[in-house]
Design an enzyme around this catalytic site. Structure first.
Site, mmCIF file in Angstrom:
data_model
loop_
_atom_site.group_PDB
_atom_site.id
_atom_site.type_symbol
_atom_site.label_atom_id
_atom_site.label_comp_id
_atom_site.label_asym_id
_atom_site.label_seq_id
_atom_site.Cartn_x
_atom_site.Cartn_y
_atom_site.Cartn_z
ATOM 1 N N HIS A 1 15.137 40.781 5.557
ATOM 2 C CA HIS A 1 15.460 39.853 6.638
ATOM 3 C C HIS A 1 15.188 38.466 6.069
ATOM 4 O O HIS A 1 14.212 37.801 6.410
ATOM 5 C CB HIS A 1 14.567 40.144 7.854
ATOM 6 N N ARG B 1 16.490 36.958 19.879
ATOM 7 C CA ARG B 1 16.030 35.749 19.218
ATOM 8 C C ARG B 1 16.838 35.419 17.967
ATOM 9 O O ARG B 1 17.333 34.309 17.819
ATOM 10 C CB ARG B 1 14.566 36.003 18.877
ATOM 11 N N THR B 2 16.972 36.400 17.080
ATOM 12 C CA THR B 2 17.664 36.122 15.834
ATOM 13 C C THR B 2 19.120 35.751 16.107
ATOM 14 O O THR B 2 19.640 34.779 15.558
ATOM 15 C CB THR B 2 17.597 37.347 14.901
ATOM 16 N N ARG C 1 23.550 42.204 11.360
ATOM 17 C CA ARG C 1 22.334 42.999 11.530
ATOM 18 C C ARG C 1 22.736 44.451 11.691
ATOM 19 O O ARG C 1 23.663 44.772 12.435
ATOM 20 C CB ARG C 1 21.531 42.553 12.741
ATOM 21 N N LYS D 1 32.742 55.016 18.901
ATOM 22 C CA LYS D 1 33.960 55.799 19.077
ATOM 23 C C LYS D 1 34.428 56.430 17.768
ATOM 24 O O LYS D 1 35.523 56.969 17.690
ATOM 25 C CB LYS D 1 35.080 54.906 19.620
#
Lengths: 341, 428
Positions: A163, A83-84, A133, A111
């Site tokens: 957020h 969604r975000t 994020r 990695k």
């Protein structure tokens, strides 16, 4: 209450490596959006007002303005999100930016490449804005501290910390329904401890002068000294919901049961889940919000989630407008000018 | 080499000494104070007027990163840093890679230290094999090789039963056990104090009880076994109070604190300052004040650096992903002198906490200037300003939150075994 603690006792201590003005340019313009902390009520209002102008536009057949034309926005997601990420992507595209989505959780950091190396490599591709994020609190601050001067960072959620765009779209939704914040009682219910959304919401609500902000949940899900955030804690949902105008339910992660914070989803729903009976304790015109994705039958009953008081889908829609507003303010384009084109 | 240290203010808490006098060194030892021994003609005189003359500092905790982490620092680089900071003896924990759990590791460290600048390095041996917490190490062999005590560093011991056995076994060999009071289950994945700042920044916290419950266990086992336990790096006021009560009850426990815990608090982590990511975490102002009191009252006998040099990359990540610890050899003395300036304790007592206090914990005849002891000593200009800065920093690790703090008091000379191993330039 003890006196507030200040950083160093020592005289002659230089200011920290990251002054509070880090989110702003030397001229005071918004450069990064990392957290609600440190924003002024005026700026938040400006963002919300700007978002208003985009809401109508989003419903039109032609949904684009050229405010970010020629700019490159990179969605840098170290943690899964649908969604975000999607709303950020749409927001950037509707502002005419070029958008790239990079999902790092399955990419190079696994990695062994360091976050800084990843960042430098991506930056070398002349990106103008990173939407980030990350699972670690402080990640967005860290990235903002190390990007080139022309690059902006937009925090799309860092660990349990912040957020901010979610909080802003929630404020936008509340304002649309309720207007003046000073007379409102707002309750946030559930897992406050692990919630970056709750932290940013609490800061935004207090910044806008909300009458009373409550948090409701068992002690295992409320952080230490939670009242310092400017909230009134409740363990009992019935007392906590009494007469509130806005109910914000938080998502309960499954792993909370494994770490001994709760006995079971069932018991959580029994004690803190939002059903119609409990909703009736709130003010008659109270609205119900959820940052999504909701666990139906865990924190919220489907009848409430899909009921007339729920504004959950509006939140998603407004998310695009609010993110457009933040992006355009950061790029510094004049919105009126853009909207007129 | 015969050396005369002229007219310095000699402060030696072990002898109850604080006066301006001459100090005579010969054959690597302090041979006399006040009046020269018969026929003493100095090869070199050091004018110590206006200076403090102190025993060389004894630091109970400095990670030198050798063997295994030479990308962070080496014994050579860090002993040089120690000398510049007035430290002449340091103890290094066993959590190198591989850990110090065999005599060969001890010999390696001794050999490297011998080739370095002259600061004495005493390793602690691992309490359990490989620091795995499952099986006792060859403690007696480690002691014979030169380990000055056993430690589990920051690694957990599998069970209270194994810990009890380890303590009893150590006691049979007259070994002091250095233990960190941390309940690892309660500490979890925490990286800061569980308090106001953790709540605001959304950082996983380490509760006070992670220290106090561990102390409860260790103190109970000290009473049960009669073992000599040294408690490493106290970080809470409540923990310090528990230790004081245990000492009053006659338990053979001693304790230390790192210098930075006496100045910084959780508030310094504000803005995700990774330089303040330390373990145990910086706690509240009340904790800091409680620790200061315990130091002043002597319930905490030693202040140590808890030196942990890192390469720059170790701190270049989001806060929870950074490595804990700060580079601290060069700020141990400045911070301790600052306690005096701030009226926490008198100079003699402050000096005791970094000289004779830790030496007594080690059971070594160090940290004093009494005639007949090894001439490990330093000269300090108490008025000279000192602002630590990267360009005149000796440690390979620049990870210090104290860079650019302004201190008063600067080491001018460091002597080890009567030999000048460091002199600070008149102009820095």
């Amino acid at each position: 209450m003890t006196e507030p603690e200040t950083a160093a006792t020592a005289a002659g201590r230089p200011s920290g490596p990251m002054p509070p003005s880090m989110q702003f340019t030397p001229e005071g313009r918004l450069r990064h959006l990392l957290t609600i902390e440190g924003l002024s009520p005026e700026l938040v209002t400006e963002i919300l007002d700007t978002a208003e102008s985009f809401v109508g536009m989003n419903a039109q057949t032609v949904k684009k303005v050229p405010l970010l034309r020629g700019k490159t926005v990179m969605n840098l997601f170290f943690e899964a999100s649908t969604r975000t990420r999607t709303t950020f992507e749409l927001a950037a595209k509707r502002l005419s930016a070029d958008v790239l989505n990079i999902n790092i959780s399955t990419s190079s950091t696994v990695k062994g490449e360091s976050l800084l190396d990843t960042l430098r490599n991506l930056q070398a591709m002349y990106v103008d804005m990173f939407v980030v994020r990350h699972a670690d609190s402080g990640a967005a601050h860290f990235i903002a501290r190390h990007v080139a001067p022309h690059v902006s960072v937009l925090n799309a959620g860092d660990g349990r910390h912040a957020h901010p765009t979610q909080a802003l779209l929630d404020m936008f939704t509340i304002r649309r329904h309720k207007g003046d914040f000073s007379r409102l009682k707002v309750a946030i219910v559930g897992d406050i401890l692990h919630s970056r959304v709750a932290r940013s919401q609490i800061q935004a609500l207090n910044l806008l002068g909300t009458g009373e902000v409550r948090v409701i949940g068992p002690k295992t899900l409320l952080p230490a000294h939670v009242e310092d955030l400017g909230v009134r804690p409740f363990h009992d949902i019935r007392t906590g919901l009494k007469d509130v105008d806005v109910i914000i339910m938080l998502r309960l992660q499954r792993e909370r049961m494994d770490s001994g914070l709760l006995p079971s989803e069932h018991e959580f729903f029994q004690l803190w889940g939002l059903n119609e009976e409990r909703l009736a304790l709130a003010a008659p015109d109270a609205i119900v919000m959820h940052p999504g994705p909701a666990n139906r039958g865990v924190e919220i009953d489907s009848r409430v989630a899909d009921g007339p008081r729920s504004v959950i889908l509006e939140q998603v829609t407004y998310g695009i407008a609010v993110r457009m507003a933040v992006m355009s303010l950061i790029v510094g384009a004049s919105v009126n000018q853009g909207a007129a084109q | 080499m015969r050396l005369l240290i002229e007219q310095g203010r000699v402060v030696d808490p072990a002898q109850g000494l604080d006066r301006v006098t001459d100090l005579f060194i010969q054959g690597g030892e302090v041979v006399a104070l006040d009046t020269p021994p018969q026929g003493f003609t100095p090869d070199r005189r050091i004018d110590a007027r206006g200076h403090l003359v102190l025993p060389g500092l004894v630091d109970l905790a400095a990670r030198l990163r050798e063997p295994g982490d030479e990308n962070k620092a080496t014994i050579a680089s860090e002993t040089r840093a120690a000398a510049s900071g007035g430290i002449t003896t340091l103890v290094c924990p066993p959590d190198t890679h591989p850990p110090v759990d065999s005599p060969a590791q001890i010999e390696l460290i001794h050999r490297r230290a011998k080739q370095a600048c002259g600061v004495r390095v005493h390793p602690l041996g691992a309490l359990t094999a490989g620091l795995q917490g499952r099986q006792l190490s060859d403690m007696a062999a480690l002691k014979r090789a030169g380990a000055v005590g056993m430690s589990q560093a920051l690694h957990p011991v599998e069970s209270p039963m194994l810990l009890r056995r380890a303590l009893e076994y150590a006691t049979s060999h007259d070994i002091t056990v250095f233990l960190h009071p941390i309940d690892h289950a309660l500490a979890g994945a925490g990286c800061v104090h569980e308090g106001r700042v953790a709540t605001r920044l959304g950082l996983p916290g380490i509760p006070e009880a992670a220290e106090t419950t561990a102390l409860g266990l260790l103190l109970a086992l000290a009473a049960q076994t009669g073992a000599r336990i040294h408690l490493c790096r106290l970080s809470t006021a409540r923990g310090a109070a528990l230790v004081a009560r245990a000492a009053a009850d006659g338990l053979a426990v001693t304790a230390d604190v790192c210098a930075h815990q006496l100045f910084l608090t959780e508030a310094d982590v504000e803005d995700f300052n990774a330089l303040c990511h330390v373990l145990p975490p910086l706690r509240t102002r009340a904790d800091r004040d409680g620790l200061r009191r315990a130091v002043a009252e002597g319930h905490i006998q030693a202040i140590c650096s808890d030196h942990q040099p890192h390469e720059a990359d170790a701190k270049l990540a989001p806060f929870p992903a950074t490595e804990a610890g700060l580079s601290a050899l060069e700020t141990l003395l400045p911070l301790t002198l600052r306690l005096v300036e701030e009226g926490v304790l008198p100079l003699t007592e402050a000096v005791r906490r970094i000289t004779r206090g830790p030496a007594d914990i080690l059971g070594m005849p160090l940290g004093t200037l009494s005639p007949g002891t090894r001439a490990d000593l330093i000269l300090v200009d108490p008025q000279r300003p000192y602002a630590p800065a990267a360009e005149r920093w000796y440690s390979a690790g620049h990870n210090s939150p104290f860079l650019h703090w302004r201190f008063r008091g600067r080491v001018t000379h460091t002597l080890s075994g009567g030999r000048v191993i460091h002199e600070t330039a008149a102009r820095e």
